[in-house]
Design a protein around this motif. Structure first.
Motif, mmCIF file in Angstrom:
data_model
loop_
_atom_site.group_PDB
_atom_site.id
_atom_site.type_symbol
_atom_site.label_atom_id
_atom_site.label_comp_id
_atom_site.label_asym_id
_atom_site.label_seq_id
_atom_site.Cartn_x
_atom_site.Cartn_y
_atom_site.Cartn_z
ATOM 1 N N UNK A 1 0.769 -1.243 0.000
ATOM 2 C CA UNK A 1 0.000 0.000 0.000
ATOM 3 C C UNK A 1 0.796 1.286 0.000
ATOM 4 N N UNK A 2 2.064 1.223 -0.421
ATOM 5 C CA UNK A 2 2.894 2.426 -0.490
ATOM 6 C C UNK A 2 2.988 2.928 -1.927
ATOM 7 N N UNK A 3 3.139 4.238 -2.112
ATOM 8 C CA UNK A 3 3.297 4.789 -3.481
ATOM 9 C C UNK A 3 4.675 4.460 -4.040
ATOM 10 N N UNK A 4 4.873 4.639 -5.339
ATOM 11 C CA UNK A 4 6.200 4.403 -5.925
ATOM 12 C C UNK A 4 7.279 5.227 -5.218
ATOM 13 N N UNK A 5 8.463 4.661 -5.125
ATOM 14 C CA UNK A 5 9.566 5.326 -4.432
ATOM 15 C C UNK A 5 10.017 6.579 -5.180
ATOM 16 N N UNK A 6 10.363 7.594 -4.410
ATOM 17 C CA UNK A 6 11.081 8.744 -4.948
ATOM 18 C C UNK A 6 12.563 8.502 -4.701
ATOM 19 N N UNK A 7 13.401 8.966 -5.604
ATOM 20 C CA UNK A 7 14.831 8.823 -5.370
ATOM 21 C C UNK A 7 15.616 9.883 -6.135
ATOM 22 N N UNK A 8 16.783 10.193 -5.605
ATOM 23 C CA UNK A 8 17.707 11.134 -6.241
ATOM 24 C C UNK A 8 19.113 10.746 -5.828
ATOM 25 N N UNK A 9 20.000 10.539 -6.798
ATOM 26 C CA UNK A 9 21.339 10.122 -6.447
ATOM 27 C C UNK A 9 22.286 10.144 -7.619
ATOM 28 N N UNK A 10 23.349 9.372 -7.489
ATOM 29 C CA UNK A 10 24.401 9.398 -8.495
ATOM 30 C C UNK A 10 25.084 8.041 -8.588
ATOM 31 N N UNK A 11 25.499 7.699 -9.793
ATOM 32 C CA UNK A 11 26.312 6.514 -10.040
ATOM 33 C C UNK A 11 27.773 6.932 -9.990
ATOM 34 N N UNK A 12 28.583 6.214 -9.214
ATOM 35 C CA UNK A 12 30.001 6.524 -9.104
ATOM 36 C C UNK A 12 30.841 5.313 -9.467
ATOM 37 N N UNK A 13 32.098 5.593 -9.803
ATOM 38 C CA UNK A 13 33.062 4.535 -10.116
ATOM 39 C C UNK A 13 34.305 4.730 -9.265
ATOM 40 N N UNK A 14 34.769 3.661 -8.640
ATOM 41 C CA UNK A 14 36.001 3.701 -7.854
ATOM 42 C C UNK A 14 36.806 2.447 -8.166
ATOM 43 N N UNK A 15 38.015 2.647 -8.650
ATOM 44 C CA UNK A 15 38.896 1.529 -9.029
ATOM 45 C C UNK A 15 38.202 0.591 -10.013
#
Length: 253
Positions: free
Chosen positions: A107-121
């Protein structure tokens, strides 16, 4: 004769920012001033651009998320490590689809999200602010590609939130590469923005520019909000510009 413009940003129910600055040309009232672009930004311009990006991201997070939401880091284990950014993003969006199926079921609405894809090594991972409502253990199980470290969003601690924004934007030096790695849900809301002209005189603007550490002054001007911080800057061409950050006082509606 110039006039002072007051722009207010209402970011959700608990956070508020405002700008005060003078416009010299009456014809600019109600219009956005566009400055000519230069081929290369100066060091100072890049600093201002970064500061503007941080402010915009903070406003977006404060508008869309609450203390019930979380900051999550998603990593890939050796078995599931993608070979490129396209693969990594595909895995993330598959995660969101699985997560939203679970949210819909309870019974929850679709998730909101905000972020970034990072690369390390050479290894990919995600940092994302995302809707809560499901246990962190269950979200890690739904991710299923590695670790899903999570902690509650300390939305009421503006110093921590500012550090979080800087952390999310830390790889933004390569602007084009960075833009391609931003991840953002389509159901995010924008801050409510209002503009008021003529409330303050030039003399009052100059006076307020010297009172950025006086909480009582700003709380009287904007009732119902508690002062967090204010900053004033002066430009020889445009004059004083004041930015104030405030939060809703407890018990206020």
């Amino acid at each position: 004769m110039g006039f002072v413009r007051n722009i207010k940003y209402f970011c959700g129910k608990e956070y508020f920012e405002t700008d005060l600055f003078e416009l010299a040309d009456m014809r600019e009232r109600g219009r956005k001033i566009r400055k000519p672009k230069t081929e290369k930004s100066s060091v100072d311009q890049k600093r201002r651009n970064k500061k503007r990006a941080e402010r915009k991201l903070l406003q977006e997070i404060m508008t869309n998320f609450t203390r019930a939401d979380i900051f999550q880091t998603l990593t890939f284990d050796k078995e599931h490590q993608p070979t490129n950014a396209k693969e990594a993003n595909k895995e993330f969006h598959n995660y969101i689809r699985r997560l939203n199926r679970r949210r819909k079921k309870i019974g929850l609405p679709p998730a909101k999200y905000k972020g970034v894809l990072e690369t390390k090594s050479g290894k990919y991972h995600f940092h994302v602010v995302i809707s809560g409502g499901i246990s962190r253990d269950e979200m890690e199980e739904i991710w299923g590609k590695g670790l899903a470290n999570a902690r509650r969003l300390k939305i009421n601690d503006k110093e921590i939130m500012q550090k979080l924004v800087k952390y999310l934007l830390k790889e933004s030096r390569n602007e084009e590469k960075f833009k391609s790695r931003i991840i953002s849900s389509r159901n995010l809301e924008k801050p409510k923005v209002t503009k008021t002209d003529w409330r303050f005189s030039h003399r009052k603007l100059v006076e307020l520019a010297g009172l950025t550490d006086c909480a009582e002054v700003w709380e009287e001007l904007y009732p119902g909000y508690a002062f967090i911080e204010a900053e004033s800057t002066f430009n020889e061409l445009t004059g004083w510009h004041i930015t104030v950050k405030m939060s809703k006082k407890e018990g206020e509606t």
